[in-house]
Design a protein around this motif. Structure first.
Motif, PDB file in Angstrom:
ATOM      1  N   THR A 183     -14.955  -1.714 -13.458  1.00 27.72           N
ATOM      2  CA  THR A 183     -15.602  -1.112 -14.081  1.00 27.72           C
ATOM      3  C   THR A 183     -14.459   0.353 -14.330  1.00 27.72           C
ATOM      4  N   ASP A 184     -14.136   0.500 -12.395  1.00 33.62           N
ATOM      5  CA  ASP A 184     -14.247   1.897 -12.116  1.00 33.62           C
ATOM      6  C   ASP A 184     -13.211   2.441 -12.457  1.00 33.62           C
ATOM      7  N   GLN A 185     -12.697   3.412 -13.525  1.00 36.42           N
ATOM      8  CA  GLN A 185     -11.509   3.937 -13.689  1.00 36.42           C
ATOM      9  C   GLN A 185     -10.250   4.192 -12.434  1.00 36.42           C
ATOM     10  N   PRO A 186      -9.035   3.886 -12.654  1.00 41.19           N
ATOM     11  CA  PRO A 186      -8.407   4.394 -11.430  1.00 41.19           C
ATOM     12  C   PRO A 186      -8.274   5.779 -10.901  1.00 41.19           C
ATOM     13  N   ILE A 187      -7.387   6.227  -9.692  1.00 36.12           N
ATOM     14  CA  ILE A 187      -8.156   7.387  -9.567  1.00 36.12           C
ATOM     15  C   ILE A 187      -6.833   7.765  -9.921  1.00 36.12           C
ATOM     16  N   GLU A 188      -6.571   8.925 -10.261  1.00 35.96           N
ATOM     17  CA  GLU A 188      -5.902  10.110 -10.621  1.00 35.96           C
ATOM     18  C   GLU A 188      -5.095  10.995  -9.755  1.00 35.96           C
ATOM     19  N   ILE A 189      -6.222  11.429  -9.146  1.00 39.10           N
ATOM     20  CA  ILE A 189      -5.836  13.135  -8.859  1.00 39.10           C
ATOM     21  C   ILE A 189      -5.507  12.545  -6.953  1.00 39.10           C
ATOM     22  N   CYS A 190      -5.186  13.139  -6.222  1.00 41.15           N
ATOM     23  CA  CYS A 190      -4.864  12.500  -4.700  1.00 41.15           C
ATOM     24  C   CYS A 190      -5.924  13.538  -4.304  1.00 41.15           C
ATOM     25  N   PRO A 191      -6.330  13.183  -2.642  1.00 42.53           N
ATOM     26  CA  PRO A 191      -7.496  13.372  -2.192  1.00 42.53           C
ATOM     27  C   PRO A 191      -6.094  14.482  -1.206  1.00 42.53           C
ATOM     28  N   LYS A 192      -5.509  14.463  -0.871  1.00 41.81           N
ATOM     29  CA  LYS A 192      -5.202  14.786  -0.375  1.00 41.81           C
ATOM     30  C   LYS A 192      -4.163  16.287  -0.927  1.00 41.81           C
ATOM     31  N   CYS A 193      -3.357  16.368  -1.822  1.00 43.26           N
ATOM     32  CA  CYS A 193      -2.670  17.584  -2.933  1.00 43.26           C
ATOM     33  C   CYS A 193      -3.335  18.011  -3.836  1.00 43.26           C
ATOM     34  N   GLY A 194      -4.007  17.401  -4.229  1.00 38.55           N
ATOM     35  CA  GLY A 194      -4.789  17.591  -5.695  1.00 38.55           C
ATOM     36  C   GLY A 194      -3.940  17.400  -6.730  1.00 38.55           C
ATOM     37  N   ALA A 195      -2.318  17.031  -6.750  1.00 40.04           N
ATOM     38  CA  ALA A 195      -1.799  16.550  -7.722  1.00 40.04           C
ATOM     39  C   ALA A 195      -2.496  15.818  -8.647  1.00 40.04           C
ATOM     40  N   LYS A 196      -2.133  15.810 -10.030  1.00 43.85           N
ATOM     41  CA  LYS A 196      -2.428  14.137 -10.607  1.00 43.85           C
ATOM     42  C   LYS A 196      -0.925  13.122 -10.704  1.00 43.85           C
ATOM     43  N   GLN A 197      -0.650  12.351  -9.594  1.00 47.07           N
ATOM     44  CA  GLN A 197       0.288  12.089  -9.981  1.00 47.07           C
ATOM     45  C   GLN A 197       0.193  10.380  -8.687  1.00 47.07           C
ATOM     46  N   VAL A 198      -0.820  10.197  -9.129  1.00 48.96           N
ATOM     47  CA  VAL A 198      -0.926   9.282  -8.170  1.00 48.96           C
ATOM     48  C   VAL A 198      -1.365   7.650  -8.922  1.00 48.96           C
ATOM     49  N   HIS A 199      -0.217   6.797  -8.146  1.00 49.06           N
ATOM     50  CA  HIS A 199      -0.517   5.652  -8.731  1.00 49.06           C
ATOM     51  C   HIS A 199      -0.723   4.282  -7.748  1.00 49.06           C
ATOM     52  N   LYS A 200      -1.672   3.092  -8.293  1.00 50.06           N
ATOM     53  CA  LYS A 200      -1.737   2.193  -7.848  1.00 50.06           C
ATOM     54  C   LYS A 200       0.047   1.469  -7.418  1.00 50.06           C
ATOM     55  N   VAL A 201      -0.355   1.178  -6.382  1.00 44.07           N
ATOM     56  CA  VAL A 201       0.915   0.003  -5.370  1.00 44.07           C
ATOM     57  C   VAL A 201       0.877  -1.341  -5.314  1.00 44.07           C
ATOM     58  N   TYR A 202       0.902  -2.003  -5.875  1.00 41.20           N
ATOM     59  CA  TYR A 202       0.567  -3.282  -5.964  1.00 41.20           C
ATOM     60  C   TYR A 202       1.727  -3.689  -5.519  1.00 41.20           C
ATOM     61  N   SER A 203       1.254  -5.248  -4.397  1.00 40.45           N
ATOM     62  CA  SER A 203       1.896  -6.143  -3.429  1.00 40.45           C
ATOM     63  C   SER A 203       1.562  -7.182  -3.481  1.00 40.45           C
ATOM     64  N   ALA A 204       2.738  -8.340  -2.926  1.00 37.90           N
ATOM     65  CA  ALA A 204       2.057  -9.993  -3.118  1.00 37.90           C
ATOM     66  C   ALA A 204       0.762 -10.430  -1.879  1.00 37.90           C
ATOM     67  N   VAL A 205      -0.072 -10.544  -2.746  1.00 34.25           N
ATOM     68  CA  VAL A 205      -1.191 -11.295  -1.817  1.00 34.25           C
ATOM     69  C   VAL A 205      -0.872 -12.555  -1.067  1.00 34.25           C
ATOM     70  N   PRO A 206      -0.934 -12.420   0.203  1.00 33.81           N
ATOM     71  CA  PRO A 206      -0.425 -13.617   1.238  1.00 33.81           C
ATOM     72  C   PRO A 206      -1.679 -14.984   0.703  1.00 33.81           C
ATOM     73  N   ILE A 207      -1.301 -16.520   1.624  1.00 29.74           N
ATOM     74  CA  ILE A 207      -1.586 -16.945   1.006  1.00 29.74           C
ATOM     75  C   ILE A 207      -1.264 -18.480   1.453  1.00 29.74           C
TER      76      ILE A 207
END
Length: 63
Positions: free
Chosen positions: A22-46
């Motif tokens: 239920t948490d909102q996605p992070i939008e602000i970079c903790p390192k540079c402060g820019a509002k250009q953060v996005h989630k990275v999706y990858s395959a889940v190993p099974i």
């Protein structure tokens, strides 16, 4: 709690964060402060363990 992988498009900073569904996605970079953060999706190993996952395990002889 799920762990999400984020990347900043501005500086390239990669980081992970444990968040509730239920948490909102992070939008602000903790390192540079820019509002250009996005989630990275990858395959889940099974891994399939045990019998029944191979063609020879699930069928009898076809004579």
């Amino acid at each position: 709690m799920p762990t999400y992988h984020y990347r900043c498009k501005n500086c390239g900073y990669d980081f992970t964060k444990e968040q509730s569904f239920t948490d909102q996605p992070i939008e602000i970079c903790p390192k540079c402060g820019a509002k250009q953060v996005h989630k990275v999706y990858s395959a889940v190993p099974i891994t399939f363990k045990g019998s029944g996952f191979y063609r020879t395990d699930s069928k009898g002889s076809s004579k």
